[in-house]
Every structure is written in structure tokens, then in C-alpha cells.
Design an enzyme around this catalytic site. Structure first.
Site, PDB file in Angstrom:
ATOM      1  N   SER A  94       0.844  -1.208   0.000  1.00 19.52           N
ATOM      2  CA  SER A  94       0.000   0.000   0.000  1.00 19.52           C
ATOM      3  C   SER A  94       0.877   1.256   0.000  1.00 19.52           C
ATOM      4  O   SER A  94       2.097   1.171   0.224  1.00 19.52           O
ATOM      5  CB  SER A  94      -0.899   0.006   1.235  1.00 19.52           C
ATOM      6  OG  SER A  94      -0.095   0.189   2.394  1.00 19.52           O
ATOM      7  N   ASP A 101      -1.344  -1.706  -3.941  1.00 24.22           N
ATOM      8  CA  ASP A 101      -2.695  -1.755  -3.383  1.00 24.22           C
ATOM      9  C   ASP A 101      -3.219  -0.316  -3.201  1.00 24.22           C
ATOM     10  O   ASP A 101      -2.524   0.526  -2.615  1.00 24.22           O
ATOM     11  CB  ASP A 101      -2.602  -2.470  -2.021  1.00 24.22           C
ATOM     12  CG  ASP A 101      -3.945  -2.770  -1.402  1.00 24.22           C
ATOM     13  OD1 ASP A 101      -4.928  -2.942  -2.148  1.00 24.22           O
ATOM     14  OD2 ASP A 101      -4.008  -2.860  -0.157  1.00 24.22           O
ATOM     15  N   HIS A 102      -4.392  -0.038  -3.699  1.00 24.74           N
ATOM     16  CA  HIS A 102      -5.024   1.292  -3.558  1.00 24.74           C
ATOM     17  C   HIS A 102      -4.123   2.436  -4.022  1.00 24.74           C
ATOM     18  O   HIS A 102      -3.925   3.406  -3.278  1.00 24.74           O
ATOM     19  CB  HIS A 102      -5.460   1.547  -2.105  1.00 24.74           C
ATOM     20  CG  HIS A 102      -6.551   0.643  -1.655  1.00 24.74           C
ATOM     21  ND1 HIS A 102      -7.855   0.800  -2.064  1.00 24.74           N
ATOM     22  CD2 HIS A 102      -6.539  -0.456  -0.863  1.00 24.74           C
ATOM     23  CE1 HIS A 102      -8.596  -0.164  -1.536  1.00 24.74           C
ATOM     24  NE2 HIS A 102      -7.821  -0.945  -0.819  1.00 24.74           N
ATOM     25  N   ASP A 119      -7.065   3.422  -7.535  1.00 27.91           N
ATOM     26  CA  ASP A 119      -8.327   3.495  -6.789  1.00 27.91           C
ATOM     27  C   ASP A 119      -8.882   4.912  -6.870  1.00 27.91           C
ATOM     28  O   ASP A 119      -8.569   5.771  -6.053  1.00 27.91           O
ATOM     29  CB  ASP A 119      -8.112   3.085  -5.331  1.00 27.91           C
ATOM     30  CG  ASP A 119      -9.428   3.098  -4.556  1.00 27.91           C
ATOM     31  OD1 ASP A 119     -10.470   3.461  -5.142  1.00 27.91           O
ATOM     32  OD2 ASP A 119      -9.401   2.740  -3.364  1.00 27.91           O
ATOM     33  N   HIS A 179     -12.910  -2.600   4.968  1.00 29.50           N
ATOM     34  CA  HIS A 179     -11.523  -2.674   5.443  1.00 29.50           C
ATOM     35  C   HIS A 179     -11.437  -2.672   6.979  1.00 29.50           C
ATOM     36  O   HIS A 179     -12.287  -2.102   7.641  1.00 29.50           O
ATOM     37  CB  HIS A 179     -10.719  -1.486   4.891  1.00 29.50           C
ATOM     38  CG  HIS A 179     -10.466  -1.588   3.425  1.00 29.50           C
ATOM     39  ND1 HIS A 179     -11.069  -0.770   2.502  1.00 29.50           N
ATOM     40  CD2 HIS A 179      -9.683  -2.440   2.712  1.00 29.50           C
ATOM     41  CE1 HIS A 179     -10.661  -1.107   1.281  1.00 29.50           C
ATOM     42  NE2 HIS A 179      -9.823  -2.111   1.377  1.00 29.50           N
ATOM     43  N   HIS A 238     -11.929  -6.630  -1.931  1.00 30.28           N
ATOM     44  CA  HIS A 238     -11.120  -6.011  -0.869  1.00 30.28           C
ATOM     45  C   HIS A 238     -11.794  -6.292   0.473  1.00 30.28           C
ATOM     46  O   HIS A 238     -12.906  -6.822   0.534  1.00 30.28           O
ATOM     47  CB  HIS A 238     -11.028  -4.500  -1.100  1.00 30.28           C
ATOM     48  CG  HIS A 238     -10.042  -4.142  -2.157  1.00 30.28           C
ATOM     49  ND1 HIS A 238      -8.883  -3.461  -1.897  1.00 30.28           N
ATOM     50  CD2 HIS A 238     -10.040  -4.407  -3.491  1.00 30.28           C
ATOM     51  CE1 HIS A 238      -8.208  -3.311  -3.031  1.00 30.28           C
ATOM     52  NE2 HIS A 238      -8.889  -3.882  -4.014  1.00 30.28           N
ATOM     53  N   ILE A 271      -6.327  -9.769   1.788  1.00 30.69           N
ATOM     54  CA  ILE A 271      -6.276 -10.061   3.223  1.00 30.69           C
ATOM     55  C   ILE A 271      -5.088  -9.325   3.848  1.00 30.69           C
ATOM     56  O   ILE A 271      -3.940  -9.554   3.460  1.00 30.69           O
ATOM     57  CB  ILE A 271      -6.155 -11.584   3.456  1.00 30.69           C
ATOM     58  CG1 ILE A 271      -7.417 -12.284   2.932  1.00 30.69           C
ATOM     59  CG2 ILE A 271      -5.941 -11.887   4.944  1.00 30.69           C
ATOM     60  CD1 ILE A 271      -7.318 -13.801   2.863  1.00 30.69           C
ATOM     61  N   ASP A 272      -5.375  -8.462   4.783  1.00 25.98           N
ATOM     62  CA  ASP A 272      -4.333  -7.738   5.496  1.00 25.98           C
ATOM     63  C   ASP A 272      -4.584  -7.792   7.008  1.00 25.98           C
ATOM     64  O   ASP A 272      -3.735  -8.245   7.776  1.00 25.98           O
ATOM     65  CB  ASP A 272      -4.302  -6.275   5.025  1.00 25.98           C
ATOM     66  CG  ASP A 272      -3.174  -5.494   5.653  1.00 25.98           C
ATOM     67  OD1 ASP A 272      -2.350  -6.098   6.367  1.00 25.98           O
ATOM     68  OD2 ASP A 272      -3.102  -4.269   5.450  1.00 25.98           O
ATOM     69  N   SER A 273      -5.775  -7.387   7.425  1.00 23.82           N
ATOM     70  CA  SER A 273      -6.049  -7.291   8.869  1.00 23.82           C
ATOM     71  C   SER A 273      -5.802  -8.609   9.601  1.00 23.82           C
ATOM     72  O   SER A 273      -5.306  -8.617  10.736  1.00 23.82           O
ATOM     73  CB  SER A 273      -7.490  -6.833   9.100  1.00 23.82           C
ATOM     74  OG  SER A 273      -7.688  -5.560   8.536  1.00 23.82           O
TER      75      SER A 273
HETATM   76  P1  13P Z   1      -8.778  -6.331   5.264  1.00 22.26           P
HETATM   77  O1  13P Z   1      -8.682  -5.083   6.077  1.00 22.26           O
HETATM   78  O2  13P Z   1     -10.117  -6.966   5.406  1.00 22.26           O
HETATM   79  O3  13P Z   1      -7.671  -7.273   5.544  1.00 22.26           O
HETATM   80  O4  13P Z   1      -8.674  -5.906   3.716  1.00 22.26           O
HETATM   81  C1  13P Z   1      -7.418  -5.659   3.129  1.00 22.26           C
HETATM   82  C2  13P Z   1      -7.531  -5.002   1.805  1.00 22.26           C
HETATM   83  O5  13P Z   1      -8.574  -4.915   1.185  1.00 22.26           O
HETATM   84  C3  13P Z   1      -6.304  -4.455   1.234  1.00 22.26           C
HETATM   85  O6  13P Z   1      -6.554  -3.728   0.073  1.00 22.26           O
HETATM   86  O1  G3H Z   2      -6.783  -1.639   2.294  1.00 17.42           O
HETATM   87  C1  G3H Z   2      -5.812  -1.298   2.952  1.00 17.42           C
HETATM   88  C2  G3H Z   2      -4.797  -2.280   3.376  1.00 17.42           C
HETATM   89  O2  G3H Z   2      -5.215  -3.009   4.508  1.00 17.42           O
HETATM   90  C3  G3H Z   2      -3.518  -1.567   3.618  1.00 17.42           C
HETATM   91  O3  G3H Z   2      -3.558  -0.872   4.819  1.00 17.42           O
HETATM   92  O4  G3H Z   2      -3.001   1.452   4.150  1.00 17.42           O
HETATM   93  O5  G3H Z   2      -2.711   0.672   6.517  1.00 17.42           O
HETATM   94  O6  G3H Z   2      -1.182  -0.146   4.705  1.00 17.42           O
HETATM   95  P1  G3H Z   2      -2.555   0.355   5.046  1.00 17.42           P
HETATM   96 ZN    ZN Z   3      -8.406  -2.713  -0.021  1.00 19.80          ZN
END
Ligand code: 13P
Ligand code: G3H
Ligand code: ZN
Length: 322
Positions: free
Chosen positions: A50, A83-84, A105, A181, A224, A268-270
Site C-alpha cells: 500500500s 494496493d489502492h 483506486d 476494510h 477487498h 487479506i491484510d487485517s
Molecule cells: P482487510 O482489512 O479486510 O484485511 O482488507 C485488506 C484489503 O482490502 C487491502 O486492500
Molecule cells: O486496504 C488497505 C490495506 O489493509 C492496507 O492498509 O493502508 O494501513 O497499509 P494500510
Molecule cells: Zn483494499
């Protein structure tokens, strides 16, 4: 094999009824945990970065960490994705700097402006052999410090997707069907309780997904905000000094169902953050005298690896597809 684009991955995923995991990376342990699981499970993978990750770890460090993973895991296809991407300049910087895929995005902009910005990124990216993900619709939640309330979020309008994809030339499309998110995807008030008293979130809008897929046959769709917020890690955090009440995610069966349809990429990030934070909190509670980062990052990395393994096998269905 060198870094790949997502073109081949998505074609196989669409035809095979599974999705590729797109995991956010911010440091070495996260890259290692994800890619060790993918190598052992023979799964293709998208490592995504990101704007916030680039600000935290620096573009070059992240690219080199991913290049190290490519060397260590020669048998699996790995794509490096922005990402984004918030604007053309950020996308250009990643295209010029070794990424094989970028997301622009512009989903918060009016439709015509979203088309215009996305098309400009697509032209530059395609000239450089890079693929582009775009977005229509707005997810709730927090990303890169921008918070979108549930009221300001909006599902994708299926009647817009053909015009958007035709005019922009994008290679995949992120849509809003009720994911969001972060670790607080739904308020308890939005949920119902099952017979065990566990909060059950409102189901994803599969009707919107199906309508989009009907209008874009064969076209890869992206979800996402698809962390399931494992309750064992929320409990681990809360039992070890954290405070995360009412953290709720997307039920994994629904993600598996989406992967069987036209969804080819699931972000998947969180979940990775929860696994890492829960493990480190528990470690320090058990070993208050330890101070060597290698001691507490080792179990955190191991738990990220097992979480990713579970996602590959039980949620995405992409194990064995490399
Ligand atoms: P989560 O916050 O559900 O992990 O989503 C991550 C995401 O969409 C990153 O672009
Ligand atoms: O969608 C966002 C991702 O979880 C990335 O998160 O912008 O805190 O790195 P971040
Ligand atoms: Zn996202």
C-alpha cells in the site's frame, strides 16, 4: 521464475473456481510467513504494497524483499501489486520501479473522472507490460488513514461495469458487495446472534456479484476488505493487554463461495496484523524479561505462515495450483 503479472493466474483461477490470495506486506517477517506457506502449499500468490507500506518501509526495501522471496520460492508464481494506488504518479512510480500489477483506486471520484484517471494509468501500465486493477463502488472501513463510514459506502452498480471496463481497459475490477476494510467491519447493531450467542454479520450481496459477472463474462473480479478477523486472535489480543471489543470480519464460507464464482483475487491484510499482534502480545506476557526481536518475531512469523496456509487450503482454494 521471475515476478509475473496476474493475467495467467486470474485466467486459471476463473476457470478453476478458486481465488488468488493477495496479502499485504510491510516487513521481512510478513513476506517470509506468506511465501513459505505458499511455497509449501504450491500456491500462486500476490504480494501487495500500500501507499502506507511504501511510506513505512520504503519502496526499494519492499521490492528487494519480494525479489528475495522470488529467489527462495522459484516454483511458485509471485506477482507484486500496488494496493489502492491513489493517483497516476504513485502508479507510475511502481510501474517504473518493478511492480507487475497496480491498482488505481479512483472509486471515490465521480464515474467519468474514475474512468479518465483509470484509463490514463492503463495506457501507461500496458505500455510497460503491467496490469491494472480498478474499483467501482465504495467500501466502508479504514484504509491509508481514510475512514469511510457505513453510510458513505455504496455497493457497486452492476449497470455501470460494462461501460467502465470497456472505456478504461482495466484488467480486473474491485467491487463493493458488503466487505469492508479493517478489523471492525460491522457494528454489533448490524449483526444478528446465532443460537450460541455469536454475532453473525449481514451476508455479502451475492446478487450484486452475480449481476456483475453476468455483464462481464470471464472477467476477473476482486474483493477487498476480506479478512475474517479470526476470533482466536482477537481473544489472544484481549487476553494479553489489548482492547479490541466487537472486532468482526467476513465469514470464511462466504469468501469460499465468492472464490467459486468470478472472484479471482481476495485481499487479506487485517488477519495478518491480528495474528502478528496477538502472538507478540502473548509472547511478552509469558516472557516479560525478553528483549531480542528475533525471539518474539519468530512465533509471529510462524503464526502468519499457518494462517496463510489455512486461507490457501480452506478459503481461497488455490493450494496446489502453482
Ligand atoms: P482487510 O482489512 O479486510 O484485511 O482488507 C485488506 C484489503 O482490502 C487491502 O486492500
Ligand atoms: O486496504 C488497505 C490495506 O489493509 C492496507 O492498509 O493502508 O494501513 O497499509 P494500510
Ligand atoms: Zn483494499
Amino acid at each position: 521464475m521471475p515476478l509475473v503479472t496476474t493475467t495467467e493466474m486470474f485466467k486459471k483461477a476463473y476457470d478453476g473456481g478458486y481465488a488468488i490470495g493477495a496479502f499485504n506486506v510491510n516487513n521481512m517477517e510478513i513476506v517470509q510467513g506468506i511465501t513459505e506457506a505458499c511455497r509449501e502449499e504450491k500456491a500462486p500468490v500476490i504480494l501487495q504494497v500500500s501507499k502506507g507500506a511504501r511510506a513505512y518501509a520504503n519502496h526499494t526495501y519492499l521490492v528487494k524483499l519480494v525479489e528475495a522471496a522470488v529467489i527462495e520460492c522459484p516454483e511458485i508464481p509471485i506477482a507484486l501489486h500496488l494496493d489502492h494506488g491513489p493517483d497516476f504518479e504513485t502508479c507510475k512510480s511502481c510501474i517504473d520501479g518493478g511492480f507487475t500489477s497496480v491498482m488505481i483506486d479512483a472509486s471515490s471520484k465521480p464515474f467519468a473522472e474514475n474512468i479518465e484517471i483509470t484509463r490514463k494509468v492503463v495506457e501507461y501500465a500496458h505500455d510497460h507490460g503491467v496490469v491494472v486493477e480498478a474499483e467501482l463502488g465504495t467500501l466502508a472501513g479504514v484504509e491509508d488513514e481514510v475512514k469511510v463510514s457505513a453510510e458513505d459506502s455504496s455497493y457497486t452498480h452492476p449497470e455501470e461495469v460494462e461501460e467502465f471496463v470497456t472505456k478504461t481497459g482495466c484488467d480486473s475490477l474491485a467491487i463493493a458487495i458488503g466487505t469492508s476494510h479493517g478489523a471492525y467491519k460491522f457494528t454489533p447493531a448490524q449483526c444478528t446472534r446465532n443460537e450460541k450467542g455469536i454475532l453473525v454479520p449481514p451476508p455479502l450481496r451475492f446478487d450484486v456479484l452475480e449481476e456483475v459477472s453476468k455483464r462481464l463474462p470471464g472477467f476477473p473480479i476482486v474483493l477487498h476488505g476480506s479478512s475474517s478477523v479470526p476470533q482466536e486472535y482477537v481473544a489472544m489480543i484481549n487476553a494479553n493487554g489489548g482492547k479490541m471489543p466487537d472486532a468482526i470480519g467476513i465469514p470464511e464460507e462466504q469468501l469460499r463461495q465468492a472464490a467459486r464464482l468470478s472472484v479471482c483475487k481476495i485481499n487479506i491484510d487485517s488477519d495478518l496484523r491480528l495474528a502478528m499482534t496477538g502472538t507478540i502480545r502473548a509472547y511478552f506476557n509469558e516472557h516479560p524479561d525478553h528483549f531480542d526481536p528475533r525471539q518474539y518475531l519468530k512465533p509471529a512469523r510462524a503464526n502468519i505462515k499457518e494462517l496463510v496456509r489455512h486461507k490457501l487450503i480452506d478459503v481461497l482454494g488455490c493450494a496446489g495450483k502453482a
